[in-house]
Scaffold this motif. Sequence first.
Motif, PDB file in Angstrom:
ATOM      1  N   ALA A 185       0.946  -0.781   0.446  1.00  0.00           N
ATOM      2  CA  ALA A 185       0.305  -0.148   0.160  1.00  0.00           C
ATOM      3  C   ALA A 185       1.094   1.434   0.029  1.00  0.00           C
ATOM      4  CB  ALA A 185      -0.703  -0.093   1.001  1.00  0.00           C
ATOM      5  N   ALA A 186       0.423   2.096  -0.608  1.00  0.00           N
ATOM      6  CA  ALA A 186       1.298   4.024  -0.525  1.00  0.00           C
ATOM      7  C   ALA A 186       0.924   4.353   1.168  1.00  0.00           C
ATOM      8  CB  ALA A 186       0.022   4.704  -1.144  1.00  0.00           C
ATOM      9  N   ALA A 187       1.665   4.645   1.296  1.00  0.00           N
ATOM     10  CA  ALA A 187       2.354   5.516   3.116  1.00  0.00           C
ATOM     11  C   ALA A 187       1.108   6.760   3.456  1.00  0.00           C
ATOM     12  CB  ALA A 187       4.007   7.042   2.702  1.00  0.00           C
ATOM     13  N   SER A 188       0.394   6.432   2.017  1.00  0.00           N
ATOM     14  CA  SER A 188      -0.553   7.316   2.816  1.00  0.00           C
ATOM     15  C   SER A 188      -2.244   6.996   3.022  1.00  0.00           C
ATOM     16  CB  SER A 188      -1.201   8.098   1.516  1.00  0.00           C
ATOM     17  OG  SER A 188      -1.683   7.910  -0.192  1.00  0.00           O
ATOM     18  N   ASP A 189      -1.967   5.514   2.496  1.00  0.00           N
ATOM     19  CA  ASP A 189      -2.668   4.475   2.244  1.00  0.00           C
ATOM     20  C   ASP A 189      -3.193   3.503   3.764  1.00  0.00           C
ATOM     21  OD1 ASP A 189      -4.731   2.280   2.102  1.00  0.00           O
ATOM     22  OD2 ASP A 189      -4.122   1.419   0.452  1.00  0.00           O
ATOM     23  N   GLN A 190      -3.751   4.121   4.855  1.00  0.00           N
ATOM     24  CA  GLN A 190      -3.413   4.018   5.737  1.00  0.00           C
ATOM     25  C   GLN A 190      -4.841   3.187   6.912  1.00  0.00           C
ATOM     26  OE1 GLN A 190      -2.676   8.050   7.196  1.00  0.00           O
ATOM     27  NE2 GLN A 190      -0.562   7.812   8.579  1.00  0.00           N
ATOM     28  N   VAL A 191      -4.636   2.709   8.017  1.00  0.00           N
ATOM     29  CA  VAL A 191      -5.422   1.928   8.895  1.00  0.00           C
ATOM     30  C   VAL A 191      -4.587   3.062   9.988  1.00  0.00           C
ATOM     31  CG1 VAL A 191      -5.837   0.705   7.606  1.00  0.00           C
ATOM     32  CG2 VAL A 191      -3.950  -0.587   8.964  1.00  0.00           C
ATOM     33  N   LEU A 192      -6.427   2.083  10.783  1.00  0.00           N
ATOM     34  CA  LEU A 192      -5.586   2.830  12.934  1.00  0.00           C
ATOM     35  C   LEU A 192      -5.621   1.226  13.462  1.00  0.00           C
ATOM     36  CD1 LEU A 192      -5.073   4.854  14.343  1.00  0.00           C
ATOM     37  CD2 LEU A 192      -7.348   4.866  15.176  1.00  0.00           C
ATOM     38  N   ALA A 193      -4.663   0.763  13.924  1.00  0.00           N
ATOM     39  CA  ALA A 193      -4.891   0.020  14.648  1.00  0.00           C
ATOM     40  C   ALA A 193      -5.185  -0.294  16.459  1.00  0.00           C
ATOM     41  CB  ALA A 193      -4.015  -1.729  14.187  1.00  0.00           C
ATOM     42  N   VAL A 194      -5.278  -0.480  16.679  1.00  0.00           N
ATOM     43  CA  VAL A 194      -4.937  -0.656  18.259  1.00  0.00           C
ATOM     44  C   VAL A 194      -4.726  -2.608  18.696  1.00  0.00           C
ATOM     45  CG1 VAL A 194      -6.510  -0.708  20.246  1.00  0.00           C
ATOM     46  CG2 VAL A 194      -7.540   0.329  18.640  1.00  0.00           C
ATOM     47  N   PHE A 195      -3.827  -1.747  20.213  1.00  0.00           N
ATOM     48  CA  PHE A 195      -2.977  -3.487  20.411  1.00  0.00           C
ATOM     49  C   PHE A 195      -2.524  -3.356  21.964  1.00  0.00           C
ATOM     50  CE2 PHE A 195      -0.781  -3.555  16.280  1.00  0.00           C
ATOM     51  CZ  PHE A 195      -1.492  -3.971  15.571  1.00  0.00           C
ATOM     52  N   LEU A 196      -3.654  -4.353  22.386  1.00  0.00           N
ATOM     53  CA  LEU A 196      -3.462  -4.109  24.605  1.00  0.00           C
ATOM     54  C   LEU A 196      -1.563  -4.573  24.618  1.00  0.00           C
ATOM     55  CD1 LEU A 196      -6.876  -5.029  25.238  1.00  0.00           C
ATOM     56  CD2 LEU A 196      -6.169  -3.233  25.072  1.00  0.00           C
ATOM     57  N   LYS A 197      -1.578  -4.332  25.654  1.00  0.00           N
ATOM     58  CA  LYS A 197      -0.456  -4.410  26.564  1.00  0.00           C
ATOM     59  C   LYS A 197      -0.112  -5.856  26.160  1.00  0.00           C
ATOM     60  CE  LYS A 197       2.313  -2.318  30.029  1.00  0.00           C
ATOM     61  NZ  LYS A 197       2.489  -0.819  30.291  1.00  0.00           N
ATOM     62  N   GLU A 198      -0.781  -6.566  26.376  1.00  0.00           N
ATOM     63  CA  GLU A 198      -0.570  -8.076  25.915  1.00  0.00           C
ATOM     64  C   GLU A 198       0.264  -7.988  24.549  1.00  0.00           C
ATOM     65  OE1 GLU A 198      -4.964  -8.165  26.797  1.00  0.00           O
ATOM     66  OE2 GLU A 198      -3.361  -7.118  27.639  1.00  0.00           O
ATOM     67  N   ASP A 199      -0.356  -7.812  23.668  1.00  0.00           N
ATOM     68  CA  ASP A 199      -0.090  -7.631  22.488  1.00  0.00           C
ATOM     69  C   ASP A 199       1.234  -7.418  21.392  1.00  0.00           C
ATOM     70  OD1 ASP A 199      -2.662  -8.305  22.467  1.00  0.00           O
ATOM     71  OD2 ASP A 199      -3.198  -6.227  21.614  1.00  0.00           O
ATOM     72  N   TYR A 200       2.314  -6.328  22.173  1.00  0.00           N
ATOM     73  CA  TYR A 200       3.576  -6.101  22.252  1.00  0.00           C
ATOM     74  C   TYR A 200       3.908  -5.750  23.092  1.00  0.00           C
ATOM     75  CZ  TYR A 200       1.743  -2.198  23.934  1.00  0.00           C
ATOM     76  OH  TYR A 200       0.604  -0.860  25.763  1.00  0.00           O
ATOM     77  N   THR A 201       5.419  -5.509  21.670  1.00  0.00           N
ATOM     78  CA  THR A 201       6.621  -5.429  23.476  1.00  0.00           C
ATOM     79  C   THR A 201       6.859  -3.534  22.535  1.00  0.00           C
ATOM     80  OG1 THR A 201       8.290  -6.317  21.095  1.00  0.00           O
ATOM     81  CG2 THR A 201       7.237  -7.240  23.305  1.00  0.00           C
ATOM     82  N   LEU A 202       7.882  -3.455  23.115  1.00  0.00           N
ATOM     83  CA  LEU A 202       8.400  -1.803  23.019  1.00  0.00           C
ATOM     84  C   LEU A 202       9.716  -1.973  23.239  1.00  0.00           C
ATOM     85  CD1 LEU A 202       5.752   0.304  24.993  1.00  0.00           C
ATOM     86  CD2 LEU A 202       6.166  -0.117  22.301  1.00  0.00           C
ATOM     87  N   GLU A 203      10.505  -1.650  22.193  1.00  0.00           N
ATOM     88  CA  GLU A 203      12.269  -1.439  22.502  1.00  0.00           C
ATOM     89  C   GLU A 203      12.590  -0.143  22.350  1.00  0.00           C
ATOM     90  OE1 GLU A 203      15.903  -2.626  19.950  1.00  0.00           O
ATOM     91  OE2 GLU A 203      14.453  -3.691  19.449  1.00  0.00           O
ATOM     92  N   ARG A 204      12.887   0.416  23.738  1.00  0.00           N
ATOM     93  CA  ARG A 204      13.567   1.637  23.700  1.00  0.00           C
ATOM     94  C   ARG A 204      14.685   2.327  22.974  1.00  0.00           C
ATOM     95  NH1 ARG A 204      13.569   5.496  28.746  1.00  0.00           N
ATOM     96  NH2 ARG A 204      15.442   6.652  28.472  1.00  0.00           N
ATOM     97  N   LEU A 205      13.919   3.610  21.857  1.00  0.00           N
ATOM     98  CA  LEU A 205      15.099   3.662  20.282  1.00  0.00           C
ATOM     99  C   LEU A 205      15.791   5.215  21.143  1.00  0.00           C
ATOM    100  CD1 LEU A 205      13.028   2.425  17.353  1.00  0.00           C
ATOM    101  CD2 LEU A 205      15.384   1.701  18.881  1.00  0.00           C
TER     102      LEU A 205
END
Length: 402
Positions: A185-205
């Motif tokens: 998809a093009a950069a402007s062809d966007q969606v909005l997604a919801v993830f709960l804490k159990e769904d993701y990990t965060l690595e500090r940059l």
Amino acid sequence: MTIQTIPAGAVLAQETATSVEPGLRALMVAGIAAAQAEAVDRDGRFPVEAMEAAKAQRLMGLIVPAEFGGEGASLAVAADVCYALGRACASTAMIYAMHLTKVACIVDHGRGQPWQEALLRRLCRDQLLLASSTTEGQGGGNLRSSAAAIERDGGFITLDRAATVISYGAEADGVVTTARRAPDAAASDQVLAVFLKEDYTLERLSGWETLGMRGTCSYGFRLRARGLPDQVLAVPYQTIHAETMTPVSHILWSSAWAGIAAGAVERAQAFTRQAARGAGGQMPPGAAHCGKAASSLRSLRGLITQALDRYAAAGEAKALGSLDFQTAITMLKVESSELALATVSSAMRACGLAGYRQDGPFSIGRALRDILSAPIMIHNDRISANLAATSLLSTVPASLRD
């Protein structure tokens, strides 16, 4: 990914907390936020006491319809809460404003999706805090462009996103993020997604060593998420951005900034009164700046009130996507941020050295450092440049009433 049902006992707790008018509950939270604001700023830490108080006062689901366990409060009520919090602690107000903006997107555009509706129920029951991830890479504040894409993985979806900032990401219970619809998809062809804490990990940059808004803890993170396809809102982000994301965020941000400005004006007035009493009624040199600050604050509050009326009218007329509305609501951010900065600057000059100091009751330093973020957070120059081309499409009114 699992959304649980609401236990019967939770309803009574919610009704007990919400029996008090939202404005009074906001003032209770503001008192706690004010007591911790100096430490939050000094240590650059998340305002945990204030946000726990907001949850205890059942404010996280303020604008969620009653059918999902919320209060169904209007955007005007939410704006007043942001204003009250802004007078106490800028970081608390901005965190709450960002949270409610994400909630509004789900409320307005998640109806009819069982997963999203169950999320709203859980949010109200558990008083979840939602973070926002809308910027990444070199795009900075260009919310209408995404690099990372939603990818399919059997019956699941995945997202791997290097986010420039995710404010209070480590403290949030979930992240609402933009992404490209698919890898092709093009950069402007966007969606909005919801993830709960159990769904993701965060690595500090990256870190967050800033002049102000230090308690928002807006670190950069690599977000790796895996969830169900239903966690993506069915409505294209282009529509969500125009109808909810932009107007709600600009109104609530402006309300938080107005609250910061109001707190500074209060201190300027208190200093001016004390100085006049000490001088036998003679006004101090900066008194004119105190009057200017109060006048600027009135103008700022008027801008927000007009925007709230315009938003309500456009919604009723189904004109949220119109050029006139989008131009006006977009410029609200520019005008309110500049006016809030001018108000705090005038308050500083009214207090003179007492306002410049960091250690006295009339210090304006923290308010000034916090409000300096307003024109920079999604840079005003970027917004003005984007609107320049759009303005060529509008017609010049033939009369004052057109």
